[in-house]
Design an enzyme around this catalytic site. Sequence first.
Site, PDB file in Angstrom:
ATOM      1  N   ALA A 260       0.840  -1.199   0.000  1.00  0.00           N
ATOM      2  CA  ALA A 260       0.000   0.000   0.000  1.00  0.00           C
ATOM      3  C   ALA A 260       0.872   1.245   0.000  1.00  0.00           C
ATOM      4  CB  ALA A 260      -0.928   0.004   1.217  1.00  0.00           C
ATOM      5  N   GLU A 303      -9.729   9.157   3.902  1.00  0.00           N
ATOM      6  CA  GLU A 303      -8.949   8.229   3.083  1.00  0.00           C
ATOM      7  C   GLU A 303      -9.835   7.479   2.094  1.00  0.00           C
ATOM      8  OE1 GLU A 303      -4.988   6.682   5.150  1.00  0.00           O
ATOM      9  OE2 GLU A 303      -6.803   5.941   6.118  1.00  0.00           O
ATOM     10  N   GLU A 327      11.882   7.177   4.362  1.00  0.00           N
ATOM     11  CA  GLU A 327      10.626   7.224   5.105  1.00  0.00           C
ATOM     12  C   GLU A 327      10.669   6.324   6.344  1.00  0.00           C
ATOM     13  OE1 GLU A 327       7.336   6.456   2.485  1.00  0.00           O
ATOM     14  OE2 GLU A 327       8.186   7.705   0.893  1.00  0.00           O
TER      15      GLU A 327
END
Length: 373
Positions: A260, A303, A327
């Site tokens: 994702a 979302e 990240e």
Amino acid sequence: MFFYGTLCHLPLLELVLAGQSYHARPATLAGHRVNWVKDQSYPTIQADPGAVADGLLVEGLSEAAKARLDFYELGFDYALKELAVMPDDGDALVTAQVYFPTADLGPPGALWSLDDWVALWGEMTLEAAREVMSYFGDLTGDEVARRFPMIRTRAASRVRARASTTPTALRAAFGAGDIDIHASTRPYARFFTIEEQDLSFRRYSGAMSEVVNRAAFVGGDAVIVLPYDPVRDRVMLVEQFRMGPHMRGDPHPWTLEPIAGRIDAGELPEDCAHREAMEEAGLTLDRLLALPHHYPSPGSSTEFFYTFVALCNLPDTAAGIGGAEEEAEDIRSHVIPFARLMDLVANGEAACGPLVLCALWLSLNRDALRARS
């Protein structure tokens, strides 16, 4: 001031200035050329003795107006230079301040086109600018610049939402005109935001509700991808630490999920799916099969998930450790038989909603996919 790029778009300029008065007229800056930054959504300017840069000369700006412009521009590695520009309707040069990049923005691409930029990026940029300018007086330009990628991601999500053509065959065809917003605040804003409104909405009786206070977690649209190898009858799951289970108090906040990731501004969901599969698992996808795209938690979150099962090759060597270092991602991938996936769904170890949806869809379509492989 002389603008050669996105601030030549008057709706953007007026949004940044927020009612401050100005007078604008076309002008040119000799000895300079404006190009797109290659593969980016903005221009760069550079000296070129044989070129002329078209732009907009803006006069009559107050100090308050200049402060708003500086807030919008200077945090993004720009600085002001004084240069002589020629108004299209004048016969004498005018000294104007011009925003120049102070860092290398990247290699120049094609010659800049304002019309092309408006068509490709104008609507999203106006959405992003509204959030940027809402921080004027509260954040520095540098702080906004650090948050800007997610500001653009949220802006692109709103643009996609407005373009939605989902049907209203069963549900009421109520829309924005059936909601009255009385007050709006943003009590939290960093990578994500929390936004709060006092509003009333249309009841099914036709009357408006009383004014109520509601809040939502504001993220960006995301892709969900479950890789499936129909020849070997295997799927790939990824595992990583997640804040939601951790903050809930779950004793095991490392979750099994599909691949994702958030859709970058200007990126198609399908392109994001391929990018995230490579970043998280070093995986090359073949065909993407679209599942129902959806809101996973519409009561409290903006979302929206673009969900896919991806056909691909999953040998024994496909599993490993991945993720984007910048990240702080630490992602472990697992390649398991389809039957094991359904066991994980049944016993609750696969407790991620999008993974359950993908697994159930695959259980309905797996035989047909295997027959065609």
